[in-house]
Enzyme design. Sequence first.
Site, PDB file in Angstrom:
ATOM      1  CE  LYS A  64      24.636 -41.304 -17.997  1.00 43.70           C
ATOM      2  NZ  LYS A  64      25.442 -42.408 -18.569  1.00 43.70           N
ATOM      3  CB  THR A  65      18.216 -44.568 -17.044  1.00 43.28           C
ATOM      4  OG1 THR A  65      18.634 -43.623 -18.030  1.00 43.28           O
ATOM      5  CG2 THR A  65      16.694 -44.638 -17.025  1.00 43.28           C
ATOM      6  CG  ASP A 109      19.073 -40.091 -20.561  1.00 39.04           C
ATOM      7  OD1 ASP A 109      20.201 -39.802 -20.104  1.00 39.04           O
ATOM      8  OD2 ASP A 109      18.851 -41.123 -21.221  1.00 39.04           O
ATOM      9  CB  THR A 158      27.273 -39.073 -22.185  1.00 42.66           C
ATOM     10  OG1 THR A 158      26.719 -38.229 -23.206  1.00 42.66           O
ATOM     11  CG2 THR A 158      26.299 -40.200 -21.886  1.00 42.66           C
ATOM     12  NE  ARG A 217      22.262 -49.021 -22.892  1.00 39.89           N
ATOM     13  CZ  ARG A 217      22.314 -47.713 -22.619  1.00 39.89           C
ATOM     14  NH1 ARG A 217      23.238 -46.960 -23.174  1.00 39.89           N
ATOM     15  NH2 ARG A 217      21.443 -47.180 -21.781  1.00 39.89           N
TER      16      ARG A 217
END
Length: 333
Positions: A64-65, A109, A158, A217
């Site tokens: 997302k970032t 975020d 999230t 990640r």
Amino acid sequence: MDILDNRPLPEDRVYEQSTRPSRFEEFIGQERIKKNLKVFIQAVKQRGDVLEHVLLAGPPGLGKTTLAFIISKELGVGIKTATGPSLEKPFDLVGILTSLEEGDIFFIDEIHRLPRVVEEYLYTAMEDFAIDVVIDKGPGARSVRLSLPRFTLIGATTRMGLLSSPMLDRFGITFHLKYYSTEELEQIVLRSARILNVEIDRQAAREIARRSRGTPRIANRLLRRVRDFAQVEGDGRITMDITLHALDSLGVDPLGLDEIDKRILRTIIEKFGGGPVGLKTLALAVSEDEGTIEEVYEPYLIRMGLIERTSRGRIATHLAYQHLGYRTPPRLL
């Protein structure tokens, strides 16, 4: 945090800066989202307009970032970042919003963790591109409206269900990121290995991808740890043998489960007869936080078909018994 926890660690942030894609062409996966974003970005550039506010939802570690920074790069505009918990008071927004230039991006975020008073203050900024600032105190206090340049707010969350309806309504573009396939993760591992200047066999890259719980990640984190084993216990090249040895040493099994995952499953099976068992009781039994079980471990166990979540609690499935080597009870056959 353990190695399969998909929430960011400080070392992840440093590493992600060097491997983060800067263009859509470098970003692997999320094809539908990329295709639509390219259209929206091209359209606003042709019109000389500003991109509507964007909400990116999905589990941690899916990009997302990264997408927010790519949008900024593709639009050719600046980006300011913050996290929901860091914006404690409306005044915290003023400095950021007034420093934006026309078309810039403000990325928040964990936007679902914004305090309600800050969220409500943001409504006017998102809708009218203006904010009301109170000057002085007491009887002489007065409100002054400051105009803001048109900007794009990109929110990442999230827990989309925790966002209020008024906030959700102000996003013109909403995307939900999905977990990655093994093939996509394999390409990510190979790309990251090239950036790290590490030689890796394709078979080894696939094995790392297969155990990465559908999350880039985690794939990159496992790659770094396997690289350490290759450097210390091998010749520096990541082979299939060194990968299997490293993942076994890290406690990551072929399904991508670690010791905590297996402890959760064993507890349900051994202590509670396979379930159902409530989340609070399960958390106490395995000595883990309820939120960590619900947000980090349970989604993957459910996705892999190892547990079921019912109104009465969590139940271990036939696959869980089979994977851990237990005899499956007749009721599940």
